[in-house]
Design an enzyme around this catalytic site. Structure first.
Site, PDB file in Angstrom:
ATOM      1  N   THR A  13       0.770  -1.246   0.210  1.00  0.00           N
ATOM      2  CA  THR A  13      -0.123   0.063  -0.253  1.00  0.00           C
ATOM      3  C   THR A  13       0.812   1.355   0.040  1.00  0.00           C
ATOM      4  O   THR A  13       2.076   1.272   0.392  1.00  0.00           O
ATOM      5  CB  THR A  13      -0.868   0.170   1.268  1.00  0.00           C
ATOM      6  OG1 THR A  13      -0.004   0.153   2.243  1.00  0.00           O
ATOM      7  CG2 THR A  13      -1.715  -1.383   1.201  1.00  0.00           C
ATOM      8  N   GLY A  14       0.309   2.318  -0.732  1.00  0.00           N
ATOM      9  CA  GLY A  14       1.081   3.377  -0.661  1.00  0.00           C
ATOM     10  C   GLY A  14       2.436   3.305  -1.426  1.00  0.00           C
ATOM     11  O   GLY A  14       3.532   3.638  -1.117  1.00  0.00           O
ATOM     12  N   SER A  17       4.899   5.907  -4.644  1.00  0.00           N
ATOM     13  CA  SER A  17       6.245   6.730  -4.377  1.00  0.00           C
ATOM     14  C   SER A  17       6.725   6.706  -3.099  1.00  0.00           C
ATOM     15  O   SER A  17       6.466   5.744  -2.395  1.00  0.00           O
ATOM     16  CB  SER A  17       5.657   8.293  -4.140  1.00  0.00           C
ATOM     17  OG  SER A  17       4.933   8.600  -3.252  1.00  0.00           O
ATOM     18  N   GLY A  18       8.032   7.172  -2.930  1.00  0.00           N
ATOM     19  CA  GLY A  18       8.823   7.069  -1.656  1.00  0.00           C
ATOM     20  C   GLY A  18       9.176   5.665  -1.311  1.00  0.00           C
ATOM     21  O   GLY A  18       9.477   4.815  -1.947  1.00  0.00           O
ATOM     22  N   GLY A  20       7.112   3.184  -0.197  1.00  0.00           N
ATOM     23  CA  GLY A  20       6.251   2.073  -0.908  1.00  0.00           C
ATOM     24  C   GLY A  20       6.915   1.955  -2.124  1.00  0.00           C
ATOM     25  O   GLY A  20       6.981   0.560  -2.458  1.00  0.00           O
ATOM     26  N   TYR A 155      -0.062  12.321  15.493  1.00  0.00           N
ATOM     27  CA  TYR A 155       0.679  11.393  14.344  1.00  0.00           C
ATOM     28  C   TYR A 155       1.566  10.570  15.061  1.00  0.00           C
ATOM     29  O   TYR A 155       1.619   9.065  14.759  1.00  0.00           O
ATOM     30  CB  TYR A 155       1.506  12.320  13.313  1.00  0.00           C
ATOM     31  CG  TYR A 155       2.553  11.677  12.615  1.00  0.00           C
ATOM     32  CD1 TYR A 155       2.045  10.664  11.351  1.00  0.00           C
ATOM     33  CD2 TYR A 155       3.910  11.665  12.807  1.00  0.00           C
ATOM     34  CE1 TYR A 155       2.849  10.042  10.709  1.00  0.00           C
ATOM     35  CE2 TYR A 155       4.913  10.878  11.839  1.00  0.00           C
ATOM     36  CZ  TYR A 155       4.037  10.219  10.755  1.00  0.00           C
ATOM     37  OH  TYR A 155       5.208   9.379  10.251  1.00  0.00           O
TER      38      TYR A 155
END
Length: 265
Positions: A13-14, A17-18, A20, A155
């Site tokens: 998931t995700g 980009s980055g 993931g 967060y």
């Protein structure tokens, strides 16, 4: 080293980009078929296309995991091509609000996006893993779960919840052949972090050259044994180990990839 991932199917998931994306690319390089999840079709397809161009196997699953309907869409698309052996829960949001401006609604929104989204995918993917008699759940946590700072309390709390639910899940899965573990990154360099550092440098007196800014920011914000920020590929390497059959004996574990930022015995 052969991580024995050929023939496995992994949902990340995700992954558009980055971190993931780094995990998805590395899984594909090890022979796994990767389901690249994202909310933006163009970005997700770009990652999947790059994997295919490199000789790997990748498909796309689109949906907003902050909603039940979105999670249903992602699970349905992922399972359309066959069973899922590996679930990497990585998607989420970051909020930089503090105790003064993070209202109750902000706490609920971040908790839904960062914790309940993980639960949604676990509930949709775990049942078919039980039928397989083998599976991997790796949840991405973070050092702020263990040593929270005064900023972004909502967060920080979601990262702690991710760690907690992962261990609880591991206990629940006893005897199923499925393991649940956490990879806990420290401060990882990416384009968003780099942009923030450049904008913040004048305020903190970190200089004007990017490498100088990074070096001084590490000293001020995240002093660690390596003296630098981490790279997405370094976190992805820890994730890949936990996905492998070689990690069968690791359950309810937390692997920190933070350069020694967190000090613990």
């Amino acid at each position: 080293m052969d991580l024995q991932l050929k023939g496995k199917r992994a949902l990340v998931t995700g992954a558009s980009s980055g971190l993931g994306e780094a995990i998805a690319r590395m899984l594909a390089a090890e022979g796994a078929e990767v389901i690249v999840h994202g909310r933006n079709a163009d970005r997700a397809e770009q990652v999947a296309g790059a994997i295919r161009d490199a000789g790997g196997l990748a498909v796309v699953a689109l949906g907003d995991l902050a909603t039940d309907a979105g999670a249903d869409a992602v699970a349905d698309a992922a399972l359309e091509g066959g069973a899922i052996d590996i679930l990497i829960n990585n998607a989420g949001v970051v909020s930089h609000k503090n105790w003064s401006d993070a209202m109750a609604g902000d706490w609920l929104e971040v908790y839904n996006a960062n914790v309940v989204s993980y639960v949604r995918m676990i509930r949709r993917i775990i049942p078919q893993m039980k039928e397989l008699g083998w599976g991997r759940v790796i949840n991405i946590g973070g050092g702020l779960a263990i040593q929270p700072i005064k900023e972004q309390p909502h967060y920080n709390a979601t990262l702690a919840a991710r760690h907690n639910l992962s261990v609880s899940l591991a206990r629940q899965l006893q005897g199923t052949g499925i393991t649940s573990n956490v990879v806990s990154p420290g401060a990882i360099m990416n384009p968003m972090v780099e942009e923030w550092l450049i904008n913040a440098a004048p305020k903190f007196g970190w200089g004007t050259e990017l490498e100088e800014i990074k070096r001084k920011a590490v000293m001020d914000l995240i002093p660690n044994d390596t003296g630098r920020f981490g790279r997405p590929e370094e976190v992805a390497g820890a994730v890949l180990y936990l996905t492998s059959p070689l990690a069968d004996y690791i359950s309810g574990g937390i692997i920190r990839v933070d350069g020694g930022t967190m000090k613990s015995l």
